[in-house]
Design an enzyme around this catalytic site. Structure first.
Site, short mmCIF file in Angstrom:
data_model
loop_
_atom_site.label_atom_id
_atom_site.label_comp_id
_atom_site.label_asym_id
_atom_site.label_seq_id
_atom_site.Cartn_x
_atom_site.Cartn_y
_atom_site.Cartn_z
N LYS A 30 -16.95 -9.71 33.57
CA LYS A 30 -18.76 -10.31 34.43
C LYS A 30 -18.20 -10.14 35.93
O LYS A 30 -19.18 -9.69 36.97
CB LYS A 30 -19.23 -11.97 34.43
CG LYS A 30 -20.49 -12.34 34.83
CD LYS A 30 -20.38 -13.60 34.52
CE LYS A 30 -21.89 -13.90 33.65
NZ LYS A 30 -23.09 -13.13 33.63
N ARG A 40 -20.35 -20.36 35.18
CA ARG A 40 -20.33 -19.16 33.95
C ARG A 40 -18.69 -18.65 33.36
O ARG A 40 -17.77 -18.26 34.40
CB ARG A 40 -21.49 -17.80 33.75
CG ARG A 40 -22.42 -18.00 35.27
CD ARG A 40 -23.24 -16.79 34.91
NE ARG A 40 -24.55 -17.03 35.56
CZ ARG A 40 -25.62 -17.45 35.39
NH1 ARG A 40 -26.31 -16.94 34.34
NH2 ARG A 40 -26.69 -17.01 36.50
N GLY A 47 -23.37 -15.18 24.50
CA GLY A 47 -23.95 -16.97 24.21
C GLY A 47 -22.51 -17.51 23.27
O GLY A 47 -23.50 -18.85 22.96
N MET A 57 -19.69 -18.48 25.27
CA MET A 57 -18.92 -19.91 26.27
C MET A 57 -20.04 -20.89 26.78
O MET A 57 -21.09 -19.71 26.49
CB MET A 57 -17.94 -19.46 26.72
CG MET A 57 -16.78 -19.31 25.79
SD MET A 57 -15.84 -18.06 26.78
CE MET A 57 -16.12 -16.50 27.25
N ARG A 99 -22.81 -4.25 33.03
CA ARG A 99 -22.10 -3.40 32.61
C ARG A 99 -22.36 -3.09 31.90
O ARG A 99 -24.02 -2.24 30.88
CB ARG A 99 -21.09 -5.00 31.47
CG ARG A 99 -22.54 -5.32 30.83
CD ARG A 99 -22.24 -6.69 29.80
NE ARG A 99 -23.82 -6.89 29.38
CZ ARG A 99 -23.80 -8.11 28.70
NH1 ARG A 99 -22.71 -9.44 28.72
NH2 ARG A 99 -24.95 -9.01 28.22
N HIS A 130 -30.92 -12.39 20.34
CA HIS A 130 -30.27 -12.61 19.77
C HIS A 130 -29.19 -11.73 18.94
O HIS A 130 -28.74 -11.06 18.81
CB HIS A 130 -29.65 -14.35 19.50
CG HIS A 130 -28.31 -14.62 19.10
ND1 HIS A 130 -28.50 -14.32 17.34
CD2 HIS A 130 -27.46 -14.68 19.80
CE1 HIS A 130 -26.70 -14.64 17.25
NE2 HIS A 130 -26.27 -14.70 18.81
N SER A 175 4.39 12.05 1.44
CA SER A 175 3.12 11.57 1.89
C SER A 175 3.16 9.93 2.53
O SER A 175 3.51 9.25 0.71
CB SER A 175 1.03 11.91 0.98
OG SER A 175 0.59 11.68 1.11
N CYS A 208 -1.88 9.19 3.08
CA CYS A 208 -2.76 9.40 2.06
C CYS A 208 -2.97 6.90 1.54
O CYS A 208 -3.90 6.98 0.85
CB CYS A 208 -2.43 9.85 1.21
SG CYS A 208 -0.66 9.21 0.24
N TYR A 223 -1.40 15.19 9.51
CA TYR A 223 -2.65 15.22 8.37
C TYR A 223 -2.59 13.59 8.08
O TYR A 223 -1.85 12.77 8.08
CB TYR A 223 -2.92 16.11 7.16
CG TYR A 223 -2.23 15.67 5.88
CD1 TYR A 223 -3.11 14.30 5.16
CD2 TYR A 223 -1.11 16.24 5.68
CE1 TYR A 223 -2.15 14.44 3.93
CE2 TYR A 223 -0.09 16.36 4.35
CZ TYR A 223 -0.73 14.86 3.65
OH TYR A 223 -0.57 15.20 2.08
C1 PEP Z 1 0.35 3.82 -1.04
O1 PEP Z 1 0.63 2.73 -2.05
O2 PEP Z 1 -0.17 3.93 -0.02
C2 PEP Z 1 -0.77 4.42 -2.25
C3 PEP Z 1 -1.71 5.46 -1.83
O3 PEP Z 1 -0.69 4.93 -3.55
P1 PEP Z 1 -1.99 3.81 -4.36
O4 PEP Z 1 -2.92 2.97 -3.11
O5 PEP Z 1 -2.43 4.44 -5.91
O6 PEP Z 1 -0.60 2.71 -5.05
#
Ligand code: PEP
Ligand code: MG
Length: 893
Positions: free
Chosen positions: A26, A96, A105, A107, A352, A468, A777, A844, A864
């Site tokens: 603000k 304020r 809202g 504070m 803002r 709100h 991975s 993963c 990836y």
């Molecule tokens: C992990 O451990 O991050 C994974 C992808 O395998 P899981 O969750 O199946 O153990």
């Protein structure tokens, strides 16, 4: 001397929009507007560090701050020609809060500060309006007593109701000057009775009391919850803005309002907002009086009968419109502004960047690129990845008949179905029991935030598009219908009364936040489509990002959904999930319970064709894109029955003695299954399982390659490797099967064998493991578990406490712990690539779909990220933003 106070006004400002960290949102924008020469009431901002100082010094202000504030007030006096505390020509102030990121809202605020028994006379004289002056004084007493003196505002409401009744009035607006004066006397008496001392008359005392109270409100329960929900660190503190009051309640040529420079629901380029004639700022947001439209076009659309600002105050409107356009061009973004008109003179009170639905954010970003205001990369950077969830919300199938029982404003898009609950507490407890609810309220207030968070959607019977409920639901991305005036909440009897129906708590309703309709029961929904502006933003994101985005998919359904969301391969297929379906679980149990290898092989022979057909389908769906298949990972007893009844049932089905089965189950029991007989340890104990899986994969790859005409290069992933020798052993099994299958099929296929990095040892020994592994991975679920030594299944018992006590900021199972787990990833990536420079690296674990974790992955140079299908668009956008950020950093380096 440290500078604690920054001033602004009369075309000058000591700070600007770049000073958000110091001045809060603000304050920084008030300074910016003042610097642009826009009509801003003069004022000063006490920096947020003063709030931190306040908390680290037993709630004392920094020494120099007081003089600096008084100097600043001197400046305000010079600009306004009024004097703070002067009986004849008093300057009144607003005090304020204003944190670095907006906390609507949460504070406290004090208005009309500086009024007392004497200055009220001066105000009356100056304004030539006694009634206004006494009304302002009683409002001030009420607000100050609530915020600073800690007296419950209900007490004041009660007194007011009693007095109004005594005078025979229904509305506040019926009260005369003398009657308001009478009310202030009663208020002051009550305060003295309650506190043992009179209401402070000294404006200086009022001033420091109010500033202290705003600092204190940084720690109130609402603000603490809000910060937790929005990851706002406590050490930021709030700035305090002290500003000359301007009045929207000085008769019919005065007004106050709020506006967005574009429509925050749809993104349409049109001024959008509301105003109230003869009212003070908080009246608009409170949603108690029905506001009027700003433009004639909006008035016609909404069907309001009262004239729009455009008609009623054409000059102020023209100036306001010009300012809005100027602000948009200046900030290169849609603005959310507050304004007041005091006897025809326009004042800007806030600007803002406006909160908007994701749909609107997309449209605004795409339009602004077309208007030449921003670049494509900037457009991509402006979309909050996690907000894409909103677009992935279902909508009501337009082909089905709707049983409409009420309607209100389409305040936040998407449709939701759930049981009716009337309180935030009920919403929270229902959610804990796994039930879906719609929170139904007359109107919501900041106290309802946790209930709104637990609900699928919110329905209110009062309030407008900026009430709100509307603002908060849009921010949270949950559907909301606001101000459903055709419906009524009967709290006493726990009922929601709609057109021709009376529903009670627990009954099911559906709300359509896109049309404003309320429907009875459950309604068929349509899944969202990724087209239009969304597709445009994603196309720009895809053009920019460096990392590819894969998905974690175990079933053909997952894989198809992920493809439609733009997944570029499968990063993790958890094969164990394939063994739970229908017949398969029986065969799986047969395998686990077999006495010896021969018995196991017999069962595995039955599983082979099932696995093969699963993989063939996955390969076909992914059509030549990479597919990573992981060998069986969980401990075997996960497939076995647990309770006595289940054991009896399974034993009967398998022709076994329940006792014998029970003994086998006991024998497989582990104290720490997550650290037990799982992962590659299974393949080492029972290589025939890995053999079967490898055979299924290779046979499927050959079949799919013949079917689709595209070569399939399966990536076989070995879980929970800690030692290179473990990987060597399992890789030996896989390679053996590969040559067999190729010989049988007389077809060469390429394949990769790699490993998950999910144990600290594997990360540290990555250079050695990479001699055998062709890809890594990162399994960050297990890696987080094993790095912290915190069970991923039990951590929820203490992580929230850790967060509350400030031991950790973010749950490391949701958002990657950069310093610890992240360091291991960095080490593994570096060491792995030392051995095998072109090695493919991915992630993963769940973190693969988390925006901040994705930024880390970009930073480490992973190839990836892989995440669940519904998060694929989020990951595509986050990956693009991460690339843009890296490029910007590189440019500035
Ligand atoms: C992990 O451990 O991050 C994974 C992808 O395998 P899981 O969750 O199946 O153990
Ligand atoms: Mg794992």
């Amino acid at each position: 001397m440290e500078k604690w106070v920054y001033t602004f006004g009369a075309g000058l400002a000591e700070g600007g929009a770049g000073d958000v960290e110091k001045l809060g949102g603000k304050g920084a924008n008030l300074a910016e507007m003042a610097g642009l020469g826009l009509p801003v009431p003069p004022g000063l901002t006490i920096i947020a560090d003063a709030c931190t100082h306040f908390y680290t010094h037993q709630r004392n202000f920094p020494d120099e701050m007081k003089t600096q504030v008084l100097d600043g007030i001197g400046g305000i006096e010079a600009i306004t020609g009024r004097t703070f505390g002067d009986a004849r020509n008093p300057l009144l102030l607003s005090v304020r809060s204003g944190a670095r990121s907006s906390m609507p809202g949460m504070m406290d605020t004090v208005l009309n500060l500086g009024l007392n028994d004497e200055t009220v006379q001066g105000l009356a004289h100056n304004a030539e309006d006694d009634r206004f002056a006494w009304d302002s004084y009683r409002r001030f007493i009420q607000m100050y007593s609530d915020v600073v003196l800690g007296l419950d505002h209900e007490i004041f409401e009660e007194i007011l109701d009693d007095e109004k009744a005594r005078f025979g009035h229904e509305f506040d607006t019926d009260m005369t000057a003398a009657e308001w004066q009478h009310v202030t006397r009663i208020y002051k008496q009550m305060i003295e009775d309650e506190l043992g001392e009179p209401f402070p008359q000294d404006p200086q005392v009022q001033l420091w009391g109010a500033i202290g109270a705003v600092f204190s409100s940084w720690m109130n329960a609402r603000a603490v919850t809000y910060r937790q929900l929005h990851n706002i660190p406590v050490h930021w503190g709030t700035a305090v803005n002290v500003q000359a009051m301007v009045f929207g309640n000085l008769g019919s040529t005065s007004a106050t309002g709020v506006a967005f420079t574009r429509n925050p629901s749809t993104g349409e380029k049109e001024l959008y907002g509301e105003f109230l004639v003869n009212a003070q700022g908080e009246d608009v947001v409170a949603g108690i009086r029905t506001p009027q439209s700003l433009t004639e076009a909006a008035r016609l659309e909404s069907g309001y009968d009262k004239p729009a600002m455009e008609k009623l105050m054409p000059e102020a409107f023209a100036e306001f419109l010009a300012i809005c356009n100027r602000l948009e061009t200046h900030y290169q973004d849609m603005q959310d502004v507050e304004f007041t008109i005091e006897r025809g003179k326009l004042w800007m009170l806030q600007t803002r960047s406006g909160k908007r639905t994701t749909k609107a954010a997309m449209k605004i970003a795409v339009d602004m690129v077309a208007e030449g205001l921003i670049s494509e990369d900037e457009a991509v950077s402006r979309i909050e990845p996690s907000s894409l969830d909103q677009l992935l919300h279902p909508t009501i199938d337009p082909r089905v008949a709707r049983e409409v029982i009420g309607s209100g404003l389409p305040a936040s898009p998407g449709a939701a179905t759930g049981e009716i609950v009337f309180t935030a507490e009920d919403a929270v407890s229902a959610k804990e029991e796994g039930r879906k609810v719609i929170l139904v309220r007359m109107e919501t207030s900041p106290e309802d935030i946790h209930g709104m968070h637990a609900a699928e959607g919110v329905l209110t019977t009062r309030g407008g598009m900026t009430s709100h409920a509307a603002v908060v639901a849009r921010g949270m991305g949950i559907p909301c219908v606001a101000g459903a005036g055709t419906m009524r909440v009967d709290f006493r009897n726990g009922a929601l009364i709609g057109v021709g129906v009376q529903l009670k708590k627990g009954d099911i309703i559906t709300i359509d936040g896109s049309s404003g309709q309320v429907l009875k029961g459950t309604v068929p929904m349509l899944q969202p489509e990724l087209s239009g502006d969304f597709a445009q933003i994603m196309a720009w994101a895809d053009k920019t990002r460096r990392m590819t985005v894969r998905t974690n998919a175990d079933t053909p359904g997952d894989a198809r959904a992920a493809r439609s969301f733009g997944a570029e391969g499968i990063g993790l297929c958890r094969t164990e999930h394939m063994f739970f379906e229908g017949e398969r679980i029986h065969v799986m149990r047969e395998m686990i319970l077999a006495e010896d290898e021969t018995g196991r092989r017999a069962a595995l022979d039955k599983l082979l064709p099932m696995q093969r057909s699963d993989f063939t389908e996955l390969f076909s769906i992914m059509h030549g894109l990479p597919v990573t298949i992981r060998l069986l990972d969980p401990p075997l007893h996960e497939f076995l029955p647990k309770t006595e009844e289940e054991i009896a049932e399974v034993a009967a089905a398998m022709g076994m003695e329940p006792r014998a089965l029970s003994q086998r189950v006991d024998a497989l029991h582990e104290f720490n299954p997550m650290l037990g007989h799982r992962g590659c340890r299974l393949a080492i104990s029972y290589p025939e399982i890995a053999e079967m899986q490898a055979r299924a994969i290779f046979e499927a790859a050959i079949a799919a390659a013949l079917e689709t005409g595209e070569p399939v290069v399966p990536e076989i992933m070995v879980p929970l490797v800690g030692l290179r020798s473990e990987l060597d052993y399992v890789k030996g099994v896989i390679d053996g099967v590969a040559s067999e299958v190729m010989r049988e099929g007389a077809l060469e296929i390429s394949y990769l064998v790699g490993t998950m990095i999910e144990l600290p040892r594997a990360a540290i020994r990555a250079h050695v493991i990479a001699e055998a592994a062709e890809f890594f991975s990162f399994g960050t679920n297990d890696l987080t578990q094993t790095t912290f030594g915190m069970s991923r299944d039990d951590a929820s018992a203490f992580i929230p406490t850790y967060q509350k006590k400030g031991i950790i900021e973010r749950d490391p199972f949701i958002s990657l712990d950069f310093d610890g787990v992240g360091e291991l990833i960095r080490i593994a990536a570096e060491r792995g690539r030392q051995t095998r420079p072109d090695m493919k690296l991915g992630i993963c674990g769940e973190h693969g779909g988390d925006p901040t974790s994705i930024h880390f992955c970009e930073d480490v140079g992973l190839d990836y990220v892989s995440c669940s299908p519904f998060r694929v668009p989020i990951a595509r956008l986050s990956a693009a933003q991460a690339t843009i950020k890296q490029q910007r950093l590189a440019r500035h380096a």
